[in-house]
Write a protein that holds these residues in place. Structure first.
Motif, mmCIF file in Angstrom:
data_model
loop_
_atom_site.group_PDB
_atom_site.id
_atom_site.type_symbol
_atom_site.label_atom_id
_atom_site.label_comp_id
_atom_site.label_asym_id
_atom_site.label_seq_id
_atom_site.Cartn_x
_atom_site.Cartn_y
_atom_site.Cartn_z
ATOM 1 N N LEU A 1 -23.238 -16.595 -86.810
ATOM 2 C CA LEU A 1 -22.111 -16.165 -85.964
ATOM 3 C C LEU A 1 -22.449 -14.920 -85.130
ATOM 4 O O LEU A 1 -21.607 -14.434 -84.364
ATOM 5 C CB LEU A 1 -20.882 -15.858 -86.833
ATOM 6 C CG LEU A 1 -20.182 -17.061 -87.494
ATOM 7 C CD1 LEU A 1 -19.154 -16.584 -88.511
ATOM 8 C CD2 LEU A 1 -19.513 -17.953 -86.441
ATOM 9 N N LEU B 1 -21.264 -14.212 -81.582
ATOM 10 C CA LEU B 1 -19.835 -13.922 -81.412
ATOM 11 C C LEU B 1 -19.554 -12.441 -81.613
ATOM 12 O O LEU B 1 -18.734 -11.848 -80.906
ATOM 13 C CB LEU B 1 -19.012 -14.713 -82.437
ATOM 14 C CG LEU B 1 -18.470 -16.060 -81.999
ATOM 15 C CD1 LEU B 1 -17.685 -16.682 -83.139
ATOM 16 C CD2 LEU B 1 -17.571 -15.913 -80.779
ATOM 17 N N HIS C 1 -20.058 -10.752 -78.482
ATOM 18 C CA HIS C 1 -19.382 -11.331 -77.317
ATOM 19 C C HIS C 1 -18.468 -10.286 -76.664
ATOM 20 O O HIS C 1 -17.770 -9.534 -77.364
ATOM 21 C CB HIS C 1 -18.558 -12.533 -77.780
ATOM 22 C CG HIS C 1 -18.092 -13.420 -76.677
ATOM 23 N ND1 HIS C 1 -17.109 -13.047 -75.791
ATOM 24 C CD2 HIS C 1 -18.459 -14.665 -76.318
ATOM 25 C CE1 HIS C 1 -16.884 -14.031 -74.936
ATOM 26 N NE2 HIS C 1 -17.701 -15.023 -75.231
ATOM 27 N N GLU D 1 -21.730 -22.922 -84.890
ATOM 28 C CA GLU D 1 -22.027 -23.318 -83.505
ATOM 29 C C GLU D 1 -20.758 -23.825 -82.798
ATOM 30 O O GLU D 1 -20.441 -23.435 -81.674
ATOM 31 C CB GLU D 1 -23.119 -24.393 -83.553
ATOM 32 C CG GLU D 1 -23.791 -24.700 -82.233
ATOM 33 C CD GLU D 1 -23.141 -25.889 -81.543
ATOM 34 O OE1 GLU D 1 -22.889 -25.783 -80.331
ATOM 35 O OE2 GLU D 1 -22.863 -26.910 -82.214
ATOM 36 N N THR E 1 -17.597 -23.228 -83.666
ATOM 37 C CA THR E 1 -16.594 -22.158 -83.530
ATOM 38 C C THR E 1 -16.855 -21.389 -82.238
ATOM 39 O O THR E 1 -15.927 -21.078 -81.473
ATOM 40 C CB THR E 1 -16.657 -21.194 -84.743
ATOM 41 O OG1 THR E 1 -16.425 -21.926 -85.934
ATOM 42 C CG2 THR E 1 -15.628 -20.084 -84.627
ATOM 43 N N GLN E 2 -18.125 -21.121 -81.987
ATOM 44 C CA GLN E 2 -18.473 -20.394 -80.760
ATOM 45 C C GLN E 2 -18.163 -21.224 -79.526
ATOM 46 O O GLN E 2 -17.654 -20.714 -78.526
ATOM 47 C CB GLN E 2 -19.960 -20.018 -80.797
ATOM 48 C CG GLN E 2 -20.222 -18.989 -81.877
ATOM 49 C CD GLN E 2 -21.689 -18.730 -82.137
ATOM 50 O OE1 GLN E 2 -22.334 -18.101 -81.327
ATOM 51 N NE2 GLN E 2 -22.197 -19.227 -83.253
ATOM 52 N N ARG E 3 -18.431 -22.533 -79.626
ATOM 53 C CA ARG E 3 -18.160 -23.415 -78.492
ATOM 54 C C ARG E 3 -16.657 -23.443 -78.186
ATOM 55 O O ARG E 3 -16.227 -23.322 -77.032
ATOM 56 C CB ARG E 3 -18.647 -24.837 -78.847
ATOM 57 C CG ARG E 3 -18.925 -25.687 -77.638
ATOM 58 C CD ARG E 3 -19.201 -27.115 -78.035
ATOM 59 N NE ARG E 3 -20.436 -27.314 -78.790
ATOM 60 C CZ ARG E 3 -20.808 -28.486 -79.313
ATOM 61 N NH1 ARG E 3 -20.045 -29.552 -79.170
ATOM 62 N NH2 ARG E 3 -21.934 -28.608 -79.981
ATOM 63 N N PHE F 1 -14.420 -21.194 -79.008
ATOM 64 C CA PHE F 1 -13.974 -19.881 -78.524
ATOM 65 C C PHE F 1 -14.251 -19.737 -77.035
ATOM 66 O O PHE F 1 -13.382 -19.342 -76.254
ATOM 67 C CB PHE F 1 -14.665 -18.763 -79.317
ATOM 68 C CG PHE F 1 -14.230 -17.392 -78.886
ATOM 69 C CD1 PHE F 1 -12.954 -16.927 -79.182
ATOM 70 C CD2 PHE F 1 -15.084 -16.569 -78.162
ATOM 71 C CE1 PHE F 1 -12.540 -15.672 -78.770
ATOM 72 C CE2 PHE F 1 -14.673 -15.316 -77.741
ATOM 73 C CZ PHE F 1 -13.396 -14.865 -78.048
ATOM 74 N N GLN F 2 -15.477 -20.097 -76.646
ATOM 75 C CA GLN F 2 -15.878 -19.978 -75.245
ATOM 76 C C GLN F 2 -14.962 -20.814 -74.354
ATOM 77 O O GLN F 2 -14.502 -20.356 -73.300
ATOM 78 C CB GLN F 2 -17.336 -20.427 -75.097
ATOM 79 C CG GLN F 2 -17.985 -19.971 -73.809
ATOM 80 C CD GLN F 2 -17.884 -18.459 -73.607
ATOM 81 O OE1 GLN F 2 -18.188 -17.689 -74.500
ATOM 82 N NE2 GLN F 2 -17.394 -18.052 -72.440
#
Ligand code: PLP
Length: 446
Positions: free
Chosen positions: A361, A364, A367, A435, A437-439, A441-442
């Motif tokens: 993570l 993130l 970020h 992976e 979760t980041q997608r 969020f973005q």
């Protein structure tokens, strides 16, 4: 009928007949309702066979996956022996063994277990027991409770009175006997140059000031040790627990540790209080204790409190009860859960899993639209930085919907995204969770 028709059928029937919890039902005009058909490991499957990684352990209850073979076997065996018997005047092996096992985990400091079904009931019991213990000791003026800013202890009237989450509490304000609300030790409250421990000490000081004025009328303080979950995973330094333990001793006030969400290994130790090397006077457990299988909650307490009720006079006893108190099926699920902790050295393997997920993570944490990335044990959280008020208000629902598209069950609290997965994630599942979760969020933040 196609699978899709069936799915729509179940959803439509549910929306007609089931009033879903913690939900503005009108939101389901836009937010999907997922018809779950089965679960396996960390995954839930809908009626179309689509899968969702249960990133929040189905409201923080599931520890070892859905349809866990070992817990299933224990519950099935118990089912053929005894499904339920009342616990007043009767007892049974599962409830005795569970009480003994848990007392052992506290080194017999909390050697008496009182059972209920849901977390909120355990909180009610701890509050009533505290008040009644003081009364039995001739201190009936001790009737007030203290809770923390942002605290959450459940939805029943007593538990809501020590809850400080406005969206749950305010509508029922006139019904509640208000508690003293003191500063949260939330590490995010750090002022310039302050460490998390400094924030904790500052918050504890506020408790001391309150005690200096009101200790005579205060029965107990209730806290969620280490992580205040429902307010948005607010984390604090363990020194806070040491400070308030010392203050409770000095001013003769009970300490109630609500470990309903943070117990059972969630913060890295079996009980969160272990990280501060303290024991409370009452410890509430629920959620994970049954492995996420069946409603079970309990309050553990000390011998001196138990003794305060032990008397020939019936009215000095604790006459509280629930029909399903100490249900044998739920206790057998709990015993199987505790056996897994021991046989698999779960706390150690969770440390490895946590290291891997934290590393995965890492982008993130850096970020630009993320603040306060934080982790304790098997809990991760970060706050989305969103300037637009409307976008912030709808963030949680938009994130939930987008996550479903990415095969994830995640349900942010306001603008706080958190992960609280079951303890059985394989490496590829950890990587997938990070992976995606980041997608999501973005996608949602753009
Ligand atoms: C810390 C804490 N206490 C109490 C409760 C209430 O438990 P239940 O929902 O089982 O009544 C919860 C539920 O999320 C909780 O997180």
């Amino acid at each position: 009928m196609t699978e899709s028709d069936k799915q729509n059928g179940l959803v439509a029937r549910s929306l007609r007949s089931v009033w879903h919890p913690c939900t503005q039902m009108q939101h389901h005009e836009t937010v999907p309702l997922v018809p779950v058909a089965r679960g396996k490991g960390a995954w839930l499957f809908d009626t179309d066979g689509k899968r969702y990684l249960d990133g929040i352990s189905s409201w923080w209850v599931n520890l070892f996956g859905h349809a866990n073979p070992r817990i299933n076997t224990a519950v099935k065996e118990q089912l053929d022996r005894l499904e339920h018997a009342m616990l007043a005047g009767f007892t049974h092996e599962p409830v005795v063994a569970l009480s003994e096992h848990l007392a052992e985990r506290t080194g017999q400091m909390l050697g008496h277990c009182f059972y209920a079904s849901d977390g909120a009931s355990a909180v009610e019991i701890a509050l009533k027991m505290s008040f009644h213990a003081w009364r039995n000791l001739g201190r009936s003026e001790k009737q007030e409770f203290v809770c923390l800013q942002g605290s959450y202890h459940g939805e029943t009237i007593g538990a809501l009175a020590v809850t400080d989450v406005a969206i749950f509490r305010d509508a029922y304000g006139p019904l509640l006997q208000r508690a003293h609300v003191i500063a949260s030790p939330d590490a995010r409250c750090a002022q310039d140059g302050e460490s998390a421990a400094d924030v904790a000490r500052r918050a504890a000081k506020e408790f001391e000031v309150l005690l200096q004025q009101h200790a005579d009328t205060i029965a107990a303080i209730i806290v969620e040790p280490l992580v205040q979950c429902a307010t948005g995973m607010a984390m604090h330094d363990p020194v806070y627990l040491q400070e308030i333990r010392a203050l409770c001793d000095r001013y003769q006030v009970h300490l109630i540790a609500d470990e309903i969400a943070v117990g059972c290994g969630r913060t890295g130790t079996f009980f969160a209080c272990e990280q501060a090397a303290i024991w409370p006077d009452f410890l509430c457990l629920s959620k994970g204790i049954s492995g996420g299988y069946l409603p079970l909650s309990l309050v553990m307490t000390r011998d001196d409190i138990y003794r305060a009720f032990y008397d020939a006079d019936v009215t000095r006893g604790f006459l509280h009860s629930h029909s399903y108190t100490g249900n044998p099926l739920a206790c057998s699920a709990a015993l199987a859960t505790l056996a897994i902790f021991e046989e698999d050295d779960v706390l150690a393997s969770n440390r490895d899993k946590a290291t891997r997920l934290t590393a995965a993570l890492a982008p993130l944490a850096d970020h630009a639209q993320v603040s306060n990335f934080r982790q304790r044990g098997m809990i991760w959280a970060f706050d989305a930085v969103i300037d637009d008020a409307d976008a912030a208000a709808s963030f949680s629902r938009r994130f939930f919907t987008a996550a479903l598209e990415q095969e994830l069950l995640l349900r942010p609290i306001g603008c706080t995204v958190y992960l609280m997965p079951p303890y059985i994630l394989a490496d590829d599942e950890i990587d997938l969770l990070a992976e995606r979760t980041q997608r999501v969020f973005q996608q949602v933040i753009e």
